[in-house]
Design a protein around this motif. Structure first.
Motif, PDB file in Angstrom:
ATOM      1  N   LEU A  63      32.520  41.484  45.420  1.00 50.20           N
ATOM      2  CA  LEU A  63      32.334  42.855  45.883  1.00 50.20           C
ATOM      3  C   LEU A  63      33.212  43.126  47.100  1.00 50.20           C
ATOM      4  CD1 LEU A  63      29.134  41.616  45.201  1.00 50.20           C
ATOM      5  CD2 LEU A  63      28.939  44.098  44.923  1.00 50.20           C
ATOM      6  N   SER A  64      33.951  44.212  47.041  1.00 51.73           N
ATOM      7  CA  SER A  64      34.877  44.541  48.120  1.00 51.73           C
ATOM      8  C   SER A  64      35.191  46.028  48.097  1.00 51.73           C
ATOM      9  CB  SER A  64      36.174  43.733  47.983  1.00 51.73           C
ATOM     10  OG  SER A  64      36.808  44.055  46.756  1.00 51.73           O
ATOM     11  N   ARG A  65      35.965  46.472  49.081  1.00 45.24           N
ATOM     12  CA  ARG A  65      36.312  47.890  49.149  1.00 45.24           C
ATOM     13  C   ARG A  65      37.374  48.269  48.129  1.00 45.24           C
ATOM     14  NH1 ARG A  65      37.225  48.410  55.566  1.00 45.24           N
ATOM     15  NH2 ARG A  65      38.007  46.300  55.194  1.00 45.24           N
ATOM     16  N   ARG A  66      38.124  47.308  47.644  1.00 42.72           N
ATOM     17  CA  ARG A  66      39.172  47.599  46.662  1.00 42.72           C
ATOM     18  C   ARG A  66      39.035  46.631  45.489  1.00 42.72           C
ATOM     19  NH1 ARG A  66      42.866  43.520  47.399  1.00 42.72           N
ATOM     20  NH2 ARG A  66      42.917  42.520  49.454  1.00 42.72           N
ATOM     21  N   PRO A  67      39.524  47.012  44.308  1.00 45.06           N
ATOM     22  CA  PRO A  67      39.417  46.125  43.146  1.00 45.06           C
ATOM     23  C   PRO A  67      40.187  44.828  43.359  1.00 45.06           C
ATOM     24  CG  PRO A  67      40.007  48.363  42.501  1.00 45.06           C
ATOM     25  CD  PRO A  67      40.130  48.311  43.989  1.00 45.06           C
ATOM     26  N   LEU A  68      39.654  43.739  42.828  1.00 45.21           N
ATOM     27  CA  LEU A  68      40.270  42.427  42.983  1.00 45.21           C
ATOM     28  C   LEU A  68      40.627  41.860  41.616  1.00 45.21           C
ATOM     29  CD1 LEU A  68      37.851  40.904  45.646  1.00 45.21           C
ATOM     30  CD2 LEU A  68      40.070  41.976  46.053  1.00 45.21           C
ATOM     31  N   GLU A  69      41.708  41.123  41.581  1.00 43.63           N
ATOM     32  CA  GLU A  69      42.095  40.436  40.359  1.00 43.63           C
ATOM     33  C   GLU A  69      41.545  39.023  40.371  1.00 43.63           C
ATOM     34  OE1 GLU A  69      46.309  40.614  40.052  1.00 43.63           O
ATOM     35  OE2 GLU A  69      46.372  42.791  39.735  1.00 43.63           O
ATOM     36  N   GLY A  70      41.441  38.402  39.215  1.00 49.84           N
ATOM     37  CA  GLY A  70      40.960  37.036  39.125  1.00 49.84           C
ATOM     38  C   GLY A  70      39.842  36.894  38.116  1.00 49.84           C
ATOM     39  N   ASP A  71      39.221  35.722  38.136  1.00 51.95           N
ATOM     40  CA  ASP A  71      38.178  35.418  37.166  1.00 51.95           C
ATOM     41  C   ASP A  71      36.844  36.084  37.485  1.00 51.95           C
ATOM     42  OD1 ASP A  71      39.940  33.805  35.782  1.00 51.95           O
ATOM     43  OD2 ASP A  71      39.424  32.014  36.943  1.00 51.95           O
ATOM     44  N   ALA A  72      36.627  36.437  38.747  1.00 53.78           N
ATOM     45  CA  ALA A  72      35.352  37.036  39.140  1.00 53.78           C
ATOM     46  C   ALA A  72      35.264  38.478  38.654  1.00 53.78           C
ATOM     47  CB  ALA A  72      35.188  36.992  40.653  1.00 53.78           C
ATOM     48  N   ARG A  73      34.047  38.928  38.390  1.00 52.87           N
ATOM     49  CA  ARG A  73      33.820  40.336  38.048  1.00 52.87           C
ATOM     50  C   ARG A  73      33.900  41.156  39.328  1.00 52.87           C
ATOM     51  NH1 ARG A  73      28.868  43.352  37.076  1.00 52.87           N
ATOM     52  NH2 ARG A  73      27.640  41.413  37.183  1.00 52.87           N
ATOM     53  N   SER A  74      34.855  42.075  39.376  1.00 53.04           N
ATOM     54  CA  SER A  74      35.125  42.837  40.591  1.00 53.04           C
ATOM     55  C   SER A  74      34.331  44.131  40.614  1.00 53.04           C
ATOM     56  CB  SER A  74      36.622  43.141  40.688  1.00 53.04           C
ATOM     57  OG  SER A  74      36.906  43.941  41.829  1.00 53.04           O
ATOM     58  N   ILE A  75      33.656  44.372  41.746  1.00 51.00           N
ATOM     59  CA  ILE A  75      32.919  45.613  41.972  1.00 51.00           C
ATOM     60  C   ILE A  75      33.345  46.179  43.317  1.00 51.00           C
ATOM     61  CG2 ILE A  75      30.642  46.638  42.371  1.00 51.00           C
ATOM     62  CD1 ILE A  75      29.461  44.520  40.547  1.00 51.00           C
ATOM     63  N   THR A  76      33.668  47.457  43.353  1.00 42.46           N
ATOM     64  CA  THR A  76      34.038  48.088  44.619  1.00 42.46           C
ATOM     65  C   THR A  76      32.836  48.831  45.197  1.00 42.46           C
ATOM     66  OG1 THR A  76      34.830  50.077  43.494  1.00 42.46           O
ATOM     67  CG2 THR A  76      36.439  48.339  43.923  1.00 42.46           C
ATOM     68  N   TYR A  77      32.811  48.930  46.515  1.00 39.24           N
ATOM     69  CA  TYR A  77      31.756  49.665  47.186  1.00 39.24           C
ATOM     70  C   TYR A  77      32.280  50.176  48.519  1.00 39.24           C
ATOM     71  CZ  TYR A  77      30.930  45.883  50.560  1.00 39.24           C
ATOM     72  OH  TYR A  77      31.073  44.965  51.564  1.00 39.24           O
ATOM     73  N   ASP A  78      31.615  51.175  49.052  1.00 35.94           N
ATOM     74  CA  ASP A  78      31.945  51.743  50.352  1.00 35.94           C
ATOM     75  C   ASP A  78      30.963  51.192  51.376  1.00 35.94           C
ATOM     76  OD1 ASP A  78      32.428  53.225  52.603  1.00 35.94           O
ATOM     77  OD2 ASP A  78      32.063  55.185  51.678  1.00 35.94           O
ATOM     78  N   PRO A  79      31.418  50.338  52.292  1.00 34.24           N
ATOM     79  CA  PRO A  79      30.490  49.726  53.249  1.00 34.24           C
ATOM     80  C   PRO A  79      29.854  50.724  54.211  1.00 34.24           C
ATOM     81  CG  PRO A  79      32.747  49.178  53.797  1.00 34.24           C
ATOM     82  CD  PRO A  79      32.797  49.848  52.464  1.00 34.24           C
TER      83      PRO A  79
END
Length: 242
Positions: free
Chosen positions: A41-57
């Motif tokens: 989980l982060s503010r921007r989409p991430l590449e890689g094996d993990a499932r990426s979820i964006t959020y606004d902190p």
């Protein structure tokens, strides 16, 4: 060797996964054969094996939505909050009280104490009832009893507040989930952009790579038991007094 205390195909979520420490947590977990799913989980989409979820902190509703999406109706076994700030635009650690400003104090407190608490609020009901750990990055300088140097008012206060919030959360969660562990974890001084301006006084051998620090912290989290919930530990497993 991977984590041993969690079940096969355990599910993990890392908040702040785009940062140096968060990304290293994701990397370690992706290499653990027992880890069935990693949510980054982060503010921007991430590449890689993990499932990426964006959020606004800065948005509580966004945090809540992201937590529900991370769980996806299934229990989470490990939730790590790797968010935090030490310096930013217009603020840095205060060396003296005259440098303290209200705006900077509130921003540091929002990121270091309120954000992890809101993530916990959104996440703890998704923790597995058999074995689960919720951990947030804390800091030794948040210890009141260990404070001998003063200064760094906003950062120290925010981490002390985080430790109190984690203790409160642990007490509340234990009433419904007695197998959950809620803990603060101190990573040591890690070679990231957060610590870069302050690395000059770090003793030799005490500036850790993100890979080393997160590997040690995962060992500690793997070892924690419910009776230790509500406390703060360093990367070696030593409890840090409040």
């Amino acid at each position: 060797m991977g984590l041993q205390s969690f079940p096969q195909d355990f599910r993990a979520a890392v908040w702040g996964a785009s940062g140096g420490i968060g990304a290293a947590f994701v990397k370690h977990l992706s290499e653990d054969p027992a880890c069935g799913e990693i949510v980054a989980l982060s503010r921007r989409p991430l590449e890689g094996d993990a499932r990426s979820i964006t959020y606004d902190p800065a948005s509580e509703s966004s945090i809540q939505k992201a937590a529900e999406e991370a769980a996806a109706g299934q229990p989470l076994h490990l939730v790590i909050v790797a968010t935090g700030t030490l310096h930013g635009e217009g603020y840095s650690p205060e060396k003296a009280l005259r440098q303290l400003t209200g705006d900077a104090f509130l921003e540091v407190m929002r990121i270091n104490a309120l954000l992890p608490a809101l993530i916990a609020k959104a996440s703890v009901n998704h923790l597995d009832k058999e074995r689960s750990v919720f951990a947030a990055l804390s800091a030794r300088v948040g210890s009141i009893s260990d404070n001998r140097l003063g200064g760094w008012h906003s950062y120290r206060a925010s981490k002390a507040a985080l430790n109190m919030l984690l203790r409160n959360i642990a007490i509340e969660v234990a009433r419904k989930n007695r197998n959950a562990v809620i803990a603060g974890i101190h990573p040591g001084t890690v070679d990231t952009s957060l610590s870069e301006p302050f690395q000059g006084n770090v003793p030799e051998g005490k500036l850790f790579t993100p890979e080393y620090s997160t590997g040690e912290m995962l060992k500690v989290l793997d070892s924690l038991q419910p009776e230790q919930s509500g406390n703060c530990f360093d990367y070696s497993g030593k409890r840090i007094e409040f």
